[in-house]
Design a protein around this motif. Structure first.
Motif, PDB file in Angstrom:
ATOM      1  N   TYR A  19       0.675  -1.232   0.102  1.00 42.23           N
ATOM      2  CA  TYR A  19       0.026   0.018   0.036  1.00 42.23           C
ATOM      3  C   TYR A  19       0.947   1.232   0.019  1.00 42.23           C
ATOM      4  O   TYR A  19       2.067   1.219   0.490  1.00 42.23           O
ATOM      5  CB  TYR A  19      -0.823   0.139   1.224  1.00 42.23           C
ATOM      6  CG  TYR A  19      -2.157  -0.829   1.191  1.00 42.23           C
ATOM      7  CD1 TYR A  19      -3.288  -0.623   0.602  1.00 42.23           C
ATOM      8  CD2 TYR A  19      -1.766  -2.233   1.759  1.00 42.23           C
ATOM      9  CE1 TYR A  19      -4.203  -1.547   0.523  1.00 42.23           C
ATOM     10  CE2 TYR A  19      -2.802  -3.242   1.590  1.00 42.23           C
ATOM     11  CZ  TYR A  19      -3.900  -2.956   0.986  1.00 42.23           C
ATOM     12  OH  TYR A  19      -5.048  -3.749   1.239  1.00 42.23           O
ATOM     13  N   ILE A  20       0.445   2.278  -0.647  1.00 38.36           N
ATOM     14  CA  ILE A  20       1.175   3.551  -0.739  1.00 38.36           C
ATOM     15  C   ILE A  20       0.011   4.397  -0.044  1.00 38.36           C
ATOM     16  O   ILE A  20      -1.074   4.617  -0.594  1.00 38.36           O
ATOM     17  CB  ILE A  20       1.399   4.046  -2.282  1.00 38.36           C
ATOM     18  CG1 ILE A  20       2.319   2.953  -2.884  1.00 38.36           C
ATOM     19  CG2 ILE A  20       2.052   5.453  -2.150  1.00 38.36           C
ATOM     20  CD1 ILE A  20       2.728   3.141  -4.276  1.00 38.36           C
ATOM     21  N   PHE A  21       0.657   5.222   0.882  1.00 38.81           N
ATOM     22  CA  PHE A  21      -0.096   6.442   1.407  1.00 38.81           C
ATOM     23  C   PHE A  21       0.634   7.722   1.541  1.00 38.81           C
ATOM     24  O   PHE A  21       2.011   7.527   1.739  1.00 38.81           O
ATOM     25  CB  PHE A  21      -0.753   5.899   2.816  1.00 38.81           C
ATOM     26  CG  PHE A  21       0.074   5.916   3.900  1.00 38.81           C
ATOM     27  CD1 PHE A  21       0.426   6.800   4.815  1.00 38.81           C
ATOM     28  CD2 PHE A  21       0.789   4.748   3.973  1.00 38.81           C
ATOM     29  CE1 PHE A  21       1.225   6.697   5.939  1.00 38.81           C
ATOM     30  CE2 PHE A  21       1.853   4.507   4.917  1.00 38.81           C
ATOM     31  CZ  PHE A  21       2.100   5.675   5.776  1.00 38.81           C
ATOM     32  N   ASP A  22       0.008   8.808   1.620  1.00 30.15           N
ATOM     33  CA  ASP A  22       0.773  10.045   1.923  1.00 30.15           C
ATOM     34  C   ASP A  22       0.431  10.447   3.356  1.00 30.15           C
ATOM     35  O   ASP A  22      -0.677  10.934   3.753  1.00 30.15           O
ATOM     36  CB  ASP A  22       0.460  11.050   1.021  1.00 30.15           C
ATOM     37  CG  ASP A  22       0.831  12.514   0.976  1.00 30.15           C
ATOM     38  OD1 ASP A  22       1.989  12.519   1.983  1.00 30.15           O
ATOM     39  OD2 ASP A  22       0.425  13.317   0.572  1.00 30.15           O
ATOM     40  N   PRO A  23       1.472  10.273   4.129  1.00 26.53           N
ATOM     41  CA  PRO A  23       1.470  10.557   5.604  1.00 26.53           C
ATOM     42  C   PRO A  23       1.216  12.269   5.785  1.00 26.53           C
ATOM     43  O   PRO A  23       0.682  12.580   6.664  1.00 26.53           O
ATOM     44  CB  PRO A  23       2.574  10.187   6.204  1.00 26.53           C
ATOM     45  CG  PRO A  23       3.406   9.990   5.474  1.00 26.53           C
ATOM     46  CD  PRO A  23       2.944   9.767   4.002  1.00 26.53           C
ATOM     47  N   MET A  24       1.673  12.968   4.947  1.00 23.76           N
ATOM     48  CA  MET A  24       1.534  14.543   5.037  1.00 23.76           C
ATOM     49  C   MET A  24       0.068  15.022   5.133  1.00 23.76           C
ATOM     50  O   MET A  24      -0.279  16.000   5.900  1.00 23.76           O
ATOM     51  CB  MET A  24       2.224  15.070   3.901  1.00 23.76           C
ATOM     52  CG  MET A  24       3.581  14.749   3.594  1.00 23.76           C
ATOM     53  SD  MET A  24       4.661  14.761   5.290  1.00 23.76           S
ATOM     54  CE  MET A  24       5.037  16.555   5.372  1.00 23.76           C
ATOM     55  N   SER A  25      -0.695  14.437   4.443  1.00 26.48           N
ATOM     56  CA  SER A  25      -2.343  14.693   4.580  1.00 26.48           C
ATOM     57  C   SER A  25      -2.867  14.472   5.808  1.00 26.48           C
ATOM     58  O   SER A  25      -3.827  15.382   6.314  1.00 26.48           O
ATOM     59  CB  SER A  25      -3.135  14.028   3.557  1.00 26.48           C
ATOM     60  OG  SER A  25      -2.899  12.565   3.756  1.00 26.48           O
ATOM     61  N   ALA A  26      -2.309  13.761   6.812  1.00 32.48           N
ATOM     62  CA  ALA A  26      -2.490  13.496   8.063  1.00 32.48           C
ATOM     63  C   ALA A  26      -1.929  14.379   9.094  1.00 32.48           C
ATOM     64  O   ALA A  26      -2.181  14.866  10.355  1.00 32.48           O
ATOM     65  CB  ALA A  26      -2.533  11.934   8.644  1.00 32.48           C
TER      66      ALA A  26
END
Length: 72
Positions: A19-26
Motif C-alpha cells: 500500500y502507498i499512502f501520503d502521511p503528510m495529509s494527516a
C-alpha cells in the motif's frame, strides 16, 4: 481534515503487493506541519515518528482494517 486513503500498489520484488499512502495529509495542513496532535508528540526527533505519532497515523488511515482486508 480531508484524508487520502491508502491505495493498493502492485507487487514489488519479494512482495506480492503493498500500500502507498501520503502521511503528510494527516500530519500537515496547507500552511504547516504539526508536531503535536490531541496533546501528544508526533515525532521523537526531527525526522522520525514517535510511538504516539505512529499510532496516530494507524488510526487516521484505519490501518488495522486495511491489513485485515489484505489477509482475505
Amino acid at each position: 481534515m480531508k484524508t487520502n486513503p491508502p491505495s493498493r500498489a502492485g507487487g514489488t520484488a519479494g512482495n506480492e503487493s503493498g500500500y502507498i499512502f501520503d502521511p503528510m495529509s494527516a500530519l500537515c495542513d496547507p500552511d504547516r506541519c504539526f508536531a503535536m496532535a490531541d496533546g501528544k508528540l508526533l515525532y521523537r526527533d526531527d525526522n522520525h515518528l514517535s510511538t504516539e505519532g505512529s499510532l496516530f497515523l494507524a488510526d487516521h488511515y484505519n490501518f488495522l482494517s486495511v491489513m485485515d482486508a489484505g489477509r482475505r
